[in-house]
Design a protein around this motif. Structure first.
Motif, mmCIF file in Angstrom:
data_model
loop_
_atom_site.group_PDB
_atom_site.id
_atom_site.type_symbol
_atom_site.label_atom_id
_atom_site.label_comp_id
_atom_site.label_asym_id
_atom_site.label_seq_id
_atom_site.Cartn_x
_atom_site.Cartn_y
_atom_site.Cartn_z
ATOM 1 N N ALA A 204 -12.625 3.023 -32.940
ATOM 2 C CA ALA A 204 -12.246 3.640 -31.666
ATOM 3 C C ALA A 204 -13.442 3.849 -30.752
ATOM 4 O O ALA A 204 -13.337 3.680 -29.532
ATOM 5 C CB ALA A 204 -11.545 4.973 -31.930
ATOM 6 N N PHE A 205 -14.589 4.218 -31.322
ATOM 7 C CA PHE A 205 -15.771 4.488 -30.504
ATOM 8 C C PHE A 205 -16.686 3.278 -30.350
ATOM 9 O O PHE A 205 -17.771 3.383 -29.785
ATOM 10 C CB PHE A 205 -16.536 5.683 -31.071
ATOM 11 C CG PHE A 205 -15.753 6.968 -31.011
ATOM 12 C CD1 PHE A 205 -15.300 7.462 -29.801
ATOM 13 C CD2 PHE A 205 -15.451 7.674 -32.169
ATOM 14 C CE1 PHE A 205 -14.556 8.639 -29.737
ATOM 15 C CE2 PHE A 205 -14.715 8.854 -32.118
ATOM 16 C CZ PHE A 205 -14.269 9.336 -30.894
ATOM 17 N N GLY A 206 -16.258 2.138 -30.877
ATOM 18 C CA GLY A 206 -16.981 0.897 -30.636
ATOM 19 C C GLY A 206 -18.275 0.740 -31.396
ATOM 20 O O GLY A 206 -19.113 -0.084 -31.030
ATOM 21 N N TRP A 207 -18.437 1.499 -32.470
ATOM 22 C CA TRP A 207 -19.674 1.363 -33.250
ATOM 23 C C TRP A 207 -19.668 0.059 -34.054
ATOM 24 O O TRP A 207 -20.708 -0.517 -34.318
ATOM 25 C CB TRP A 207 -19.847 2.563 -34.191
ATOM 26 C CG TRP A 207 -19.920 3.868 -33.481
ATOM 27 C CD1 TRP A 207 -20.492 4.110 -32.264
ATOM 28 C CD2 TRP A 207 -19.389 5.122 -33.916
ATOM 29 N NE1 TRP A 207 -20.352 5.434 -31.914
ATOM 30 C CE2 TRP A 207 -19.685 6.087 -32.916
ATOM 31 C CE3 TRP A 207 -18.711 5.537 -35.051
ATOM 32 C CZ2 TRP A 207 -19.318 7.419 -33.025
ATOM 33 C CZ3 TRP A 207 -18.333 6.872 -35.173
ATOM 34 C CH2 TRP A 207 -18.640 7.795 -34.160
ATOM 35 N N ALA A 208 -18.478 -0.386 -34.428
ATOM 36 C CA ALA A 208 -18.318 -1.647 -35.141
ATOM 37 C C ALA A 208 -16.862 -2.075 -35.023
ATOM 38 O O ALA A 208 -15.975 -1.243 -34.814
ATOM 39 C CB ALA A 208 -18.705 -1.496 -36.614
ATOM 40 N N SER A 209 -16.630 -3.371 -35.149
ATOM 41 C CA SER A 209 -15.267 -3.902 -35.087
ATOM 42 C C SER A 209 -14.650 -3.901 -36.476
ATOM 43 O O SER A 209 -15.324 -3.658 -37.479
ATOM 44 C CB SER A 209 -15.295 -5.333 -34.550
ATOM 45 O OG SER A 209 -15.943 -6.189 -35.488
ATOM 46 N N GLN A 210 -13.353 -4.198 -36.529
ATOM 47 C CA GLN A 210 -12.694 -4.282 -37.838
ATOM 48 C C GLN A 210 -13.325 -5.383 -38.681
ATOM 49 O O GLN A 210 -13.523 -5.212 -39.892
ATOM 50 C CB GLN A 210 -11.199 -4.554 -37.657
ATOM 51 C CG GLN A 210 -10.424 -4.585 -38.967
ATOM 52 C CD GLN A 210 -10.472 -3.256 -39.709
ATOM 53 O OE1 GLN A 210 -9.994 -2.250 -39.204
ATOM 54 N NE2 GLN A 210 -11.053 -3.247 -40.911
ATOM 55 N N ILE B 13 -19.148 -5.307 -43.681
ATOM 56 C CA ILE B 13 -20.008 -4.232 -44.195
ATOM 57 C C ILE B 13 -19.571 -3.819 -45.595
ATOM 58 O O ILE B 13 -20.400 -3.644 -46.496
ATOM 59 C CB ILE B 13 -19.991 -3.023 -43.230
ATOM 60 C CG1 ILE B 13 -20.757 -3.354 -41.954
ATOM 61 C CG2 ILE B 13 -20.583 -1.790 -43.901
ATOM 62 C CD1 ILE B 13 -20.580 -2.330 -40.838
ATOM 63 N N VAL B 14 -18.263 -3.657 -45.789
ATOM 64 C CA VAL B 14 -17.749 -3.289 -47.111
ATOM 65 C C VAL B 14 -18.104 -4.362 -48.139
ATOM 66 O O VAL B 14 -18.538 -4.054 -49.259
ATOM 67 C CB VAL B 14 -16.230 -3.058 -47.051
ATOM 68 C CG1 VAL B 14 -15.628 -2.969 -48.456
ATOM 69 C CG2 VAL B 14 -15.920 -1.796 -46.255
ATOM 70 N N ALA B 15 -17.947 -5.617 -47.768
ATOM 71 C CA ALA B 15 -18.269 -6.709 -48.688
ATOM 72 C C ALA B 15 -19.754 -6.695 -49.051
ATOM 73 O O ALA B 15 -20.123 -6.856 -50.224
ATOM 74 C CB ALA B 15 -17.888 -8.052 -48.068
ATOM 75 N N LEU B 16 -20.617 -6.484 -48.043
ATOM 76 C CA LEU B 16 -22.055 -6.401 -48.299
ATOM 77 C C LEU B 16 -22.380 -5.221 -49.209
ATOM 78 O O LEU B 16 -23.148 -5.344 -50.169
ATOM 79 C CB LEU B 16 -22.830 -6.263 -46.983
ATOM 80 C CG LEU B 16 -23.113 -7.513 -46.169
ATOM 81 C CD1 LEU B 16 -23.731 -7.135 -44.823
ATOM 82 C CD2 LEU B 16 -24.051 -8.457 -46.916
ATOM 83 N N ALA B 17 -21.786 -4.067 -48.894
ATOM 84 C CA ALA B 17 -22.079 -2.851 -49.662
ATOM 85 C C ALA B 17 -21.687 -3.004 -51.123
ATOM 86 O O ALA B 17 -22.412 -2.563 -52.024
ATOM 87 C CB ALA B 17 -21.361 -1.657 -49.028
#
Length: 253
Positions: free
Chosen positions: A139-145, A151-155
């Motif tokens: 919602a706040f545009g920090w990252a897209s879906q 990011i989850v895959a990397l983490a």
């Protein structure tokens, strides 16, 4: 002595202008902070140990195909890194309940979680780095879906790597924090692991004794922080032969 322009100074590191476009020099300080810098001390040799340990982990990730900002270590306190646009999130992966999760949810520290849990915290010291949901992030545009999926895959890949490395030397990876940065190669953008991976950003417990080998030693006054970090470095075979202060480069405004 080289004259370098300081780009940014945080609680534990300083970033200087790099020798080539698109690069930075990351300097590891001896400062130790906790509780959003309410607790602070200078711990001799901490920066040297974190530099070497972060080099070890980042190099390992690069080797298995997990992209990071790390290029090479320059000296005992500095490393050459790629300049990235940091996504304003701390990405925390938890394998065992501890710290703020235990306090927030009333779960006893040391409770094994049914699966790794990933949390996002908005990077803002003034707000105390609040926990946020994926809905807030989008919602706040920090990252897209798509960013969040990546990011989850990397983490999770980082978690698999770190868990295995630690298990091999008798250490349990309780949780860790990473930051993710964007880089552009032409018109193509990709996400890479940035910042650092060290006992400053991980919870590490000895498998047999439960002894804490991370920054909780400082947070909770459990002993000597350098001794704890040195033990991690010794087990991993990356103990520097001479832990000393390195001279800071001369700054220009």
């Amino acid at each position: 002595m080289a004259r370098r322009k300081k780009i940014y100074e945080g609680k534990a590191k300083i970033l200087y202008e790099g020798p080539e476009p698109g690069t930075l020099v990351q300097y590891f300080k001896d400062d130790a902070t906790a509780f959003n810098a309410e607790k602070h001390d200078v711990i001799e040799g901490k920066g040297v140990l974190n530099n070497r340990l972060s080099e070890f982990f980042m190099t390992g990730l690069n080797t298995i195909g997990v992209p990071t900002h790390f290029i090479k270590r320059i000296n005992m306190r500095e490393q050459l890194i790629r300049s990235v646009e940091i996504i304003p999130l701390e990405v925390v992966v938890r394998n065992v309940a501890a710290g703020s999760m235990s306090k927030r949810l009333g779960i006893e520290e040391g409770t094994q979680l049914p699966r790794p849990i990933i949390e996002f915290y908005y990077k803002d010291d003034a707000l105390g780095d609040p926990l946020v949901t994926e809905e807030h992030v989008i919602a706040f545009g920090w990252a897209s879906q798509q960013d969040l999926d990546d990011i989850v895959a990397l983490a999770l890949r980082v978690n698999d790597f770190l868990s295995g490395v630690m298990l091999a030397v008798g250490i349990k990876l309780i949780d860790f924090k990473i930051e993710i940065g964007r880089i552009w190669e032409g018109d193509f953008m990709r996400l890479i692991v940035a910042d650092e991976i060290s006992p400053d950003s991980c919870r590490l417990w000895d498998i047999k004794t439960g002894q804490k080998l991370d920054k909780d030693v400082f947070r909770r006054d459990l002993g000597n922080l350098t001794d704890a970090y040195t033990e991690v470095a010794r087990r991993l075979g990356v103990l520097p032969s001479n832990v000393t202060h390195a001279t800071k480069p001369t700054l220009i405004n």
